[in-house]
Design a protein around this motif. Structure first.
Motif, PDB file in Angstrom:
ATOM      1  N   ASN A   1       0.846  -1.189  -0.119  1.00 39.30           N
ATOM      2  CA  ASN A   1      -0.090  -0.043  -0.097  1.00 39.30           C
ATOM      3  C   ASN A   1       0.766   1.175  -0.070  1.00 39.30           C
ATOM      4  OD1 ASN A   1      -2.235   1.676   0.221  1.00 39.30           O
ATOM      5  ND2 ASN A   1      -2.069   1.526   2.496  1.00 39.30           N
ATOM      6  N   PRO A   2       1.529   1.618  -1.168  1.00 44.58           N
ATOM      7  CA  PRO A   2       2.452   2.736  -1.297  1.00 44.58           C
ATOM      8  C   PRO A   2       1.667   4.079  -1.261  1.00 44.58           C
ATOM      9  CG  PRO A   2       2.135   1.846  -3.238  1.00 44.58           C
ATOM     10  CD  PRO A   2       1.594   0.784  -2.389  1.00 44.58           C
ATOM     11  N   GLY A   3       0.256   4.016  -1.519  1.00 47.04           N
ATOM     12  CA  GLY A   3      -0.380   5.248  -1.621  1.00 47.04           C
ATOM     13  C   GLY A   3      -0.309   5.857  -3.280  1.00 47.04           C
ATOM     14  N   SER A   4      -0.739   6.804  -3.576  1.00 46.05           N
ATOM     15  CA  SER A   4      -0.852   7.438  -4.763  1.00 46.05           C
ATOM     16  C   SER A   4       0.426   7.612  -5.618  1.00 46.05           C
ATOM     17  CB  SER A   4      -1.790   8.598  -4.861  1.00 46.05           C
ATOM     18  OG  SER A   4      -1.166   9.779  -4.278  1.00 46.05           O
ATOM     19  N   GLY A   5       1.495   7.891  -4.407  1.00 49.56           N
ATOM     20  CA  GLY A   5       2.822   8.031  -5.171  1.00 49.56           C
ATOM     21  C   GLY A   5       2.989   9.442  -5.743  1.00 49.56           C
ATOM     22  N   ARG A   6       3.930   9.568  -6.762  1.00 49.95           N
ATOM     23  CA  ARG A   6       4.090  10.956  -7.558  1.00 49.95           C
ATOM     24  C   ARG A   6       4.581  12.102  -6.512  1.00 49.95           C
ATOM     25  NH1 ARG A   6      -0.456   8.697  -9.592  1.00 49.95           N
ATOM     26  NH2 ARG A   6      -1.725  10.282  -8.659  1.00 49.95           N
ATOM     27  N   CYS A   7       5.472  11.518  -5.659  1.00 48.39           N
ATOM     28  CA  CYS A   7       5.834  12.615  -4.724  1.00 48.39           C
ATOM     29  C   CYS A   7       7.454  13.046  -4.556  1.00 48.39           C
ATOM     30  CB  CYS A   7       5.324  12.332  -3.469  1.00 48.39           C
ATOM     31  SG  CYS A   7       5.008  13.990  -2.513  1.00 48.39           S
ATOM     32  N   ALA A   8       8.283  12.461  -5.059  1.00 48.09           N
ATOM     33  CA  ALA A   8       9.776  12.398  -5.163  1.00 48.09           C
ATOM     34  C   ALA A   8      10.057  12.434  -6.570  1.00 48.09           C
ATOM     35  CB  ALA A   8      10.206  11.752  -4.186  1.00 48.09           C
ATOM     36  N   PRO A   9      10.895  13.375  -6.772  1.00 51.97           N
ATOM     37  CA  PRO A   9      11.295  14.719  -6.043  1.00 51.97           C
ATOM     38  C   PRO A   9      10.250  15.723  -6.135  1.00 51.97           C
ATOM     39  CG  PRO A   9      12.033  14.725  -8.230  1.00 51.97           C
ATOM     40  CD  PRO A   9      11.552  13.519  -8.066  1.00 51.97           C
ATOM     41  N   SER A  10      10.527  16.749  -5.297  1.00 52.48           N
ATOM     42  CA  SER A  10       9.620  17.987  -5.033  1.00 52.48           C
ATOM     43  C   SER A  10       9.278  18.736  -6.438  1.00 52.48           C
ATOM     44  CB  SER A  10       9.810  19.028  -4.076  1.00 52.48           C
ATOM     45  OG  SER A  10       9.251  20.011  -3.794  1.00 52.48           O
ATOM     46  N   GLY A  11       8.247  18.804  -6.987  1.00 50.96           N
ATOM     47  CA  GLY A  11       7.857  19.409  -8.104  1.00 50.96           C
ATOM     48  C   GLY A  11       8.015  21.182  -7.734  1.00 50.96           C
ATOM     49  N   HIS A  12       7.316  21.363  -6.494  1.00 55.67           N
ATOM     50  CA  HIS A  12       7.291  22.891  -6.332  1.00 55.67           C
ATOM     51  C   HIS A  12       8.646  23.596  -6.081  1.00 55.67           C
ATOM     52  CE1 HIS A  12       5.075  26.399  -5.187  1.00 55.67           C
ATOM     53  NE2 HIS A  12       5.733  26.620  -4.187  1.00 55.67           N
ATOM     54  N   ALA A  13       9.612  22.851  -5.577  1.00 58.54           N
ATOM     55  CA  ALA A  13      10.877  23.242  -5.114  1.00 58.54           C
ATOM     56  C   ALA A  13      11.516  23.700  -6.653  1.00 58.54           C
ATOM     57  CB  ALA A  13      11.497  22.126  -4.285  1.00 58.54           C
ATOM     58  N   ALA A  14      11.104  22.941  -7.540  1.00 61.15           N
ATOM     59  CA  ALA A  14      11.813  23.248  -9.022  1.00 61.15           C
ATOM     60  C   ALA A  14      11.639  24.683  -9.476  1.00 61.15           C
ATOM     61  CB  ALA A  14      11.223  22.151  -9.929  1.00 61.15           C
ATOM     62  N   SER A  15      10.520  25.141  -8.781  1.00 62.03           N
ATOM     63  CA  SER A  15      10.209  26.683  -9.356  1.00 62.03           C
ATOM     64  C   SER A  15      11.275  27.408  -8.862  1.00 62.03           C
ATOM     65  CB  SER A  15       8.794  27.012  -8.595  1.00 62.03           C
ATOM     66  OG  SER A  15       7.864  26.601  -8.862  1.00 62.03           O
ATOM     67  N   GLY A  16      12.127  27.187  -7.849  1.00 63.43           N
ATOM     68  CA  GLY A  16      13.273  27.849  -7.477  1.00 63.43           C
ATOM     69  C   GLY A  16      14.795  27.398  -7.996  1.00 63.43           C
ATOM     70  N   PHE A  17      14.898  25.962  -7.932  1.00 62.28           N
ATOM     71  CA  PHE A  17      16.013  25.400  -8.486  1.00 62.28           C
ATOM     72  C   PHE A  17      16.356  25.491  -9.734  1.00 62.28           C
ATOM     73  CE2 PHE A  17      15.562  23.382  -4.014  1.00 62.28           C
ATOM     74  CZ  PHE A  17      16.372  24.132  -3.344  1.00 62.28           C
ATOM     75  N   VAL A  18      15.315  25.648 -10.694  1.00 56.67           N
ATOM     76  CA  VAL A  18      15.784  25.558 -12.176  1.00 56.67           C
ATOM     77  C   VAL A  18      16.601  26.691 -12.396  1.00 56.67           C
ATOM     78  CG1 VAL A  18      13.557  24.338 -12.651  1.00 56.67           C
ATOM     79  CG2 VAL A  18      13.412  26.947 -12.566  1.00 56.67           C
ATOM     80  N   TRP A  19      16.571  27.784 -11.680  1.00 63.32           N
ATOM     81  CA  TRP A  19      17.318  29.030 -11.880  1.00 63.32           C
ATOM     82  C   TRP A  19      18.842  28.746 -11.500  1.00 63.32           C
ATOM     83  CZ3 TRP A  19      15.122  31.313 -15.450  1.00 63.32           C
ATOM     84  CH2 TRP A  19      13.498  31.510 -15.176  1.00 63.32           C
TER      85      TRP A  19
END
Length: 237
Positions: free
Chosen positions: A148-166
């Protein structure tokens, strides 16, 4: 003699940076698998009595820090695009224009890479785990996926990419303008830290998810820069 020395330097620097990247990834995995830091930090924002993250839907964190910072990053991308266009007829600024021209697509590529890896991930967000009020089973990186891993799709963090893409801006500018490169680095790290912290506070991600995003964004920028410079040397040779 000068050209072989220059070539040796051009080859040795990417190799050194590759070892640093490998070492950084090993440290992130070590943190996630063999330290309590992920759970300890996330636990600071979890209310065991209510079995929830109280700040998950709080307007400051959900609207300003989550949605607002994401749109700030989008606005920066379009502002850089307009700047890149405005520099078209300024010969003295062509090195800067090339750096911006590198940053814009590489930032998008880094974001796409994070999103793609996230979509393939079996790891669920903390708020979905039975450790933090949900029902899914927790498992560490490289562990067998539980029943029962759950829905997944949580690693890595998509929101943090908003900053680190720069981080792409730092990679592009470090051979052009040291001050501008350090400014891009500071901007990316601060924005990435804020967006990453936002999701930790809300129960959406562990620290290791955020660090993994930073690593991916830098690795994508580094790889694109390395391939681009190899291509330019090939053309010049």
């Amino acid at each position: 003699m000068r050209q072989p020395a220059r070539l040796a330097t051009a080859v040795s620097r990417p190799l050194r940076e590759l070892w640093w990247l490998v070492g950084a990834l090993a440290l992130i995995i070590l943190l996630a698998r063999h330290t309590p830091l992920d759970h300890a930090l996330t636990g600071l924002f979890y209310d065991p009595a209510a079995r929830q993250f109280p700040l998950r839907d709080q307007p400051f964190w959900a609207a300003i820090m989550h949605t607002g910072l994401k749109y700030l990053s989008v606005a920066v991308w379009f502002a850089l695009l307009l700047w890149w266009v405005s520099l078209r007829r300024r010969p003295s600024r062509q090195p800067l224009r090339r750096a911006i021209g590198f940053t814009l697509p590489v930032a998008l590529l880094a974001s796409l890479t994070v999103s793609s890896l996230r979509a393939l991930s079996a790891h669920s967000c903390p708020w979905e785990l039975n450790l933090f009020g949900g029902s899914a089973d927790y498992f560490r990186f490289f562990d067998a996926v539980p029943l029962n891993p759950g829905s997944g799709r949580c690693a890595p963090s998509g929101h943090a990419a908003s900053g680190f893409v720069w981080l792409a801006g730092y990679v592009a500018l470090r051979g052009v303008d040291r001050t501008a490169a350090l400014s891009a680095l500071a901007f990316s790290l601060v924005l990435g830290a804020l967006t990453g912290l936002t999701q930790i506070v809300r129960g959406a991600h562990f620290l290791s998810h955020v660090l993994l995003t930073a690593w991916i964004c830098f690795a994508v920028a580094w790889l694109c820069d390395t391939v681009y410079k190899m291509w330019r040397r090939h053309r010049a040779g």
